[in-house]
Motif scaffolding. Structure first.
Motif, PDB file in Angstrom:
ATOM      1  N   THR A  43       0.832  -1.207   0.000  1.00 49.26           N
ATOM      2  CA  THR A  43       0.000   0.000   0.000  1.00 49.26           C
ATOM      3  C   THR A  43       0.862   1.251   0.000  1.00 49.26           C
ATOM      4  O   THR A  43       0.602   2.205  -0.734  1.00 49.26           O
ATOM      5  CB  THR A  43      -0.936  -0.003   1.226  1.00 49.26           C
ATOM      6  OG1 THR A  43      -1.724  -1.179   1.201  1.00 49.26           O
ATOM      7  CG2 THR A  43      -1.830   1.221   1.225  1.00 49.26           C
ATOM      8  N   ASP A  46       2.430   1.718  -3.433  1.00 46.30           N
ATOM      9  CA  ASP A  46       1.452   2.258  -4.388  1.00 46.30           C
ATOM     10  C   ASP A  46       1.240   3.746  -4.150  1.00 46.30           C
ATOM     11  O   ASP A  46       1.168   4.534  -5.094  1.00 46.30           O
ATOM     12  CB  ASP A  46       0.113   1.530  -4.270  1.00 46.30           C
ATOM     13  CG  ASP A  46       0.171   0.118  -4.812  1.00 46.30           C
ATOM     14  OD1 ASP A  46       1.118  -0.191  -5.563  1.00 46.30           O
ATOM     15  OD2 ASP A  46      -0.736  -0.673  -4.472  1.00 46.30           O
ATOM     16  N   ARG A  47       1.133   4.134  -2.895  1.00 45.40           N
ATOM     17  CA  ARG A  47       0.913   5.547  -2.565  1.00 45.40           C
ATOM     18  C   ARG A  47       2.123   6.393  -2.980  1.00 45.40           C
ATOM     19  O   ARG A  47       1.967   7.493  -3.505  1.00 45.40           O
ATOM     20  CB  ARG A  47       0.653   5.701  -1.074  1.00 45.40           C
ATOM     21  CG  ARG A  47       0.229   7.093  -0.712  1.00 45.40           C
ATOM     22  CD  ARG A  47      -0.095   7.248   0.750  1.00 45.40           C
ATOM     23  NE  ARG A  47      -1.094   6.289   1.172  1.00 45.40           N
ATOM     24  CZ  ARG A  47      -1.161   5.783   2.395  1.00 45.40           C
ATOM     25  NH1 ARG A  47      -0.314   6.143   3.303  1.00 45.40           N
ATOM     26  NH2 ARG A  47      -2.102   4.904   2.695  1.00 45.40           N
ATOM     27  N   GLU A  50       2.020   6.850  -6.720  1.00 47.54           N
ATOM     28  CA  GLU A  50       1.010   7.850  -7.073  1.00 47.54           C
ATOM     29  C   GLU A  50       1.523   9.248  -6.768  1.00 47.54           C
ATOM     30  O   GLU A  50       1.318  10.177  -7.552  1.00 47.54           O
ATOM     31  CB  GLU A  50      -0.285   7.590  -6.299  1.00 47.54           C
ATOM     32  CG  GLU A  50      -1.060   6.392  -6.765  1.00 47.54           C
ATOM     33  CD  GLU A  50      -2.275   6.122  -5.893  1.00 47.54           C
ATOM     34  OE1 GLU A  50      -2.615   6.978  -5.053  1.00 47.54           O
ATOM     35  OE2 GLU A  50      -2.882   5.057  -6.065  1.00 47.54           O
ATOM     36  N   ASN A  51       2.207   9.401  -5.632  1.00 49.65           N
ATOM     37  CA  ASN A  51       2.747  10.708  -5.273  1.00 49.65           C
ATOM     38  C   ASN A  51       3.814  11.151  -6.261  1.00 49.65           C
ATOM     39  O   ASN A  51       3.915  12.334  -6.582  1.00 49.65           O
ATOM     40  CB  ASN A  51       3.310  10.685  -3.853  1.00 49.65           C
ATOM     41  CG  ASN A  51       2.229  10.656  -2.799  1.00 49.65           C
ATOM     42  OD1 ASN A  51       1.077  10.954  -3.081  1.00 49.65           O
ATOM     43  ND2 ASN A  51       2.594  10.289  -1.591  1.00 49.65           N
TER      44      ASN A  51
END
Length: 97
Positions: A43, A46-47, A50-51
């Motif tokens: 998680t 993935d974050r 995305e950032n």
């Protein structure tokens, strides 16, 4: 039946306590009160990706905004200069007429 009744807890043995503990553990996992390390790392990765994508998009839009701001400043400067020149020519033309 009251959950805080000592007689109720006296009748629960080791197996009952293990079942209650396992049930609470499973419920905590399902409600994500507890998170497994592998899931947490995935998680967070993935974050972070995305950032990174958002930072790239923000950098591109910031660059675009800078270009547009410079163009607007140049346009305003040109408009101000044109207005001053036309005013000066008008005053000069009225003075000769």
């Amino acid at each position: 039946m009251n959950w805080f009744n000592p007689e109720l807890w006296d009748n629960i043995g080791v197996v009952g306590l293990a079942v209650i503990t396992a049930g609470f553990f499973v419920m905590a996992l399902m409600r994500e009160w507890l998170v497994i390390g592998r899931y947490y790392r995935a998680t967070v990765a993935d974050r972070d990706s995305e950032n990174a994508e958002l930072r790239k998009a923000l950098a591109a839009s910031t660059e675009t905004n800078n270009v547009l701001t410079r163009a607007l400043i140049e346009k305003n400067a040109t408009d101000d200069t044109t207005t001053k020149l036309l005013t000066a020519f008008r005053e000069l033309a009225e003075g000769r007429a």
